[in-house]
Design a protein around this motif. Structure first.
Motif, short mmCIF file in Angstrom:
data_model
loop_
_atom_site.label_atom_id
_atom_site.label_comp_id
_atom_site.label_asym_id
_atom_site.label_seq_id
_atom_site.Cartn_x
_atom_site.Cartn_y
_atom_site.Cartn_z
N PHE A 278 -7.06 36.91 -3.95
CA PHE A 278 -7.97 37.45 -5.00
C PHE A 278 -9.44 37.54 -4.65
N LEU A 279 -10.06 38.63 -5.21
CA LEU A 279 -11.66 38.49 -5.28
C LEU A 279 -12.19 38.40 -6.88
N VAL A 280 -13.05 37.39 -6.78
CA VAL A 280 -13.70 37.25 -8.28
C VAL A 280 -14.98 37.60 -8.29
N PRO A 281 -15.69 38.65 -8.51
CA PRO A 281 -16.99 39.27 -7.66
C PRO A 281 -18.25 38.79 -8.60
N THR A 282 -18.15 38.18 -9.92
CA THR A 282 -19.23 37.54 -10.53
C THR A 282 -20.47 38.56 -10.31
N LEU A 283 -20.42 39.85 -10.76
CA LEU A 283 -21.65 40.63 -10.41
C LEU A 283 -22.99 40.42 -10.94
N TYR A 284 -22.68 40.15 -12.31
CA TYR A 284 -23.81 40.25 -13.28
C TYR A 284 -25.02 38.89 -12.97
N ALA A 285 -24.10 37.74 -12.26
CA ALA A 285 -24.88 36.48 -12.13
C ALA A 285 -26.14 36.67 -11.41
N LEU A 286 -25.89 37.50 -10.13
CA LEU A 286 -26.80 37.71 -9.21
C LEU A 286 -27.93 38.67 -9.98
N GLU A 287 -27.45 39.76 -10.57
CA GLU A 287 -28.60 40.41 -11.38
C GLU A 287 -29.09 39.65 -12.15
N SER A 288 -28.56 38.53 -13.05
CA SER A 288 -29.36 38.04 -13.95
C SER A 288 -30.43 36.93 -13.48
N ILE A 289 -30.36 36.40 -12.39
CA ILE A 289 -31.32 35.75 -11.56
C ILE A 289 -32.61 36.59 -11.31
N VAL A 341 -20.80 37.04 -21.72
CA VAL A 341 -19.71 36.84 -20.83
C VAL A 341 -19.15 38.29 -20.69
N ALA A 342 -19.30 39.18 -21.38
CA ALA A 342 -18.67 40.52 -21.47
C ALA A 342 -19.47 41.44 -20.43
N MET A 343 -20.62 41.05 -20.03
CA MET A 343 -21.70 41.88 -19.25
C MET A 343 -21.14 42.30 -17.99
N ASP A 344 -20.12 41.77 -17.35
CA ASP A 344 -19.75 42.20 -15.99
C ASP A 344 -18.85 43.59 -16.03
N PHE A 345 -18.35 43.84 -17.42
CA PHE A 345 -17.71 45.15 -17.19
C PHE A 345 -18.56 46.36 -16.72
N ARG A 346 -19.77 46.53 -17.53
CA ARG A 346 -20.56 47.49 -17.08
C ARG A 346 -21.09 47.46 -15.73
N TYR A 347 -21.26 46.48 -14.84
CA TYR A 347 -21.58 46.33 -13.55
C TYR A 347 -20.06 46.66 -12.81
N LEU A 348 -19.05 46.15 -13.24
CA LEU A 348 -17.62 46.70 -12.40
C LEU A 348 -17.75 48.23 -12.30
N VAL A 349 -18.02 48.58 -13.35
CA VAL A 349 -17.89 50.11 -13.35
C VAL A 349 -18.93 50.82 -12.47
N SER A 350 -20.25 50.39 -12.69
CA SER A 350 -21.43 50.90 -11.76
C SER A 350 -21.24 50.75 -10.47
N TYR A 351 -20.32 49.60 -10.31
CA TYR A 351 -20.06 49.18 -8.67
C TYR A 351 -19.12 50.04 -8.25
N GLY A 352 -18.19 50.68 -8.94
CA GLY A 352 -17.18 51.84 -8.42
C GLY A 352 -15.67 51.58 -9.10
#
Ligand SMILES: [Zn+2]
Length: 418
Positions: A278-289, A341-352
């Motif tokens: 599995f991949l657990v991408p944690t997209l927003y964390a890097l953006e938040s930094i 904690v729900a912020m990653d949903f919008r990034y998952l969608v914006s990433y494809g």
């Protein structure tokens, strides 16, 4: 229990709601497996479980109006015992007791946001994550169902080591392992302390000094020893990994999931797919930094690493998506504020991803990663009654998941907005 319920009902209280049949109605119910939207939506629960067929006459009914019913959400990568925004040295000034209390507060925030199960992958605080899991399971403190990893295993000088401090300020801990034998010992020790899984740092990281996110950490023999010993004790291993070589080595060694996976190549993605990793991408964390004004007080060196990795992440995520790698929702909260904690949903969608794929990542796919697919992740009969409701239709607007209005955890109402 029956006597207690009787006494409670005589007193006019509703503490035994989970024992009585409860019908939840809303304008819509999303079948997260198929994407089919049932209108109107209805589900009924009793004894903390979703029940089949029609509810009995006289059951308590709750009409949630123009909302969508969904299964409780699952975050596969949290740090509940790490407060966001402490800065580089702030963490060292915090006692273990303070960190555990932070965990209690954060567990409540996450549950209120609609996340009814989380996998917490890396806490120091003397296995405070194990204690928090037990306290929540007993019902002593509110929070999501927890799976915990204890401190993450790292090499000397790796992402989990304390680098860049004078030697006299730093003694090495047991989570630093530099040989297959040391790795096996630590895995056994962690099991003894009560963890559910093992977390490792397979490459360097962003929020650490003098280590390279692109470089693998453990030797192949060490990777193999960790995974073998964990599997022998009935545990999975999840691997923090940014660089492609470390992702591949951890995958070949048999880890269950790759965390972050920032620089994933198409070839390695195909290897993950073939092995069921599995991949657990944690997209927003890097953006938040990299948010303007640096609200989380990230040190300069880490900002530079984040700036180097961020532009490459889309390609890595795309490679996973195209190869059909199972992608499970994970945030890395603790890097940023737990209530988001729900912020990653919008990034998952914006990433494809499609909105349905993003919702599946936090329900059916996450449940499968956690090997809890028979218990959670859908609203099918027999599953634990972890149910949420959001305004409108999340397939049309994924950000509605950032405002969860209703939360039921094992049949108990823990959030209800009018
Ligand atoms: Zn993390």
């Amino acid at each position: 229990m029956i006597l207690r319920c009787l006494l409670v009902s005589l007193l006019g209280l509703a503490l035994c709601a989970q024992e009585r049949p409860l019908v939840l109605k809303a304008a819509r119910l999303l079948d997260v497996r198929t994407g089919r939207v049932e209108t109107p939506g209805q589900v009924w629960v009793k004894d903390g479980r979703i029940q089949p067929g029609a509810p009995p006459a006289g059951a308590e009914t709750l009409d949630l109006g123009d909302r969508t019913l969904l299964p409780g959400l699952i975050d596969c990568h949290t740090h509940l015992l790490i407060p966001a925004g402490l800065g580089e040295l702030g963490y060292l000034k915090r006692s273990q007791g303070a960190l555990i209390l932070d965990g209690v507060v954060n567990a409540r925030k996450v549950l209120q946001a609609g996340f009814t199960t989380v996998r917490d992958v890396g806490a120091s605080a003397g296995f405070g994550d194990v204690a928090l899991r037990e306290a929540i399971a007993r019902g002593d403190v509110p929070g999501p169902r927890l799976l915990v990893a204890g401190p993450a295993l790292s090499i000397t000088g790796g992402h989990g080591d304390l680098n860049g401090f004078p030697p006299h300020l730093h003694t090495q801990d047991e989570h630093i392992v530099d040989s297959p034998d040391a790795a096996r010992h630590t895995v056994r020790e962690w099991r003894k302390r009560g963890v559910d899984l093992i977390k490792i740092h397979a490459t360097g990281g962003v929020l650490s000094n003098h280590d390279d996110p692109a470089a693998p950490s453990f030797s192949p023999a060490e990777f193999k020893a960790i995974v073998d010993e964990a599997n022998r004790r009935g545990m999975d291993v999840c691997a923090h990994a940014h660089g492609d070589a470390g992702i591949l080595e951890a995958t070949v060694a048999g880890v269950r999931s790759i965390e972050h996976g920032s620089l994933l190549s198409p070839a390695t993605a195909r290897e993950m797919k073939a092995r069921g990793t599995f991949l657990v991408p944690t997209l927003y964390a890097l953006e938040s930094i990299l948010l303007p004004g640096n609200p989380y007080k990230v040190p300069q060196g880490s900002l530079a690493k984040a700036r180097a990795i961020l532009p490459l992440r889309r390609a890595g995520f795309k490679a996973a998506l195209e190869a059909g790698v199972p992608i499970a929702y994970g945030t890395d909260i603790g890097v940023f504020e737990h209530g988001q904690v729900a912020m990653d949903f919008r990034y998952l969608v914006s990433y494809g991803m499609t909105p349905l794929q993003a919702i599946q990542s936090a329900t059916v796919t996450a449940a499968r990663l956690l090997r809890l697919e028979g218990e959670i992740g859908t609203l099918e009969a027999g599953r634990t009654a972890d149910i949420i409701a959001v305004d409108g239709d999340p397939l049309k607007d994924i950000t509605t998941l950032e405002q969860v209005r209703f939360v039921l955890r094992e049949g108990r109402i823990v959030r209800r907005e009018p």
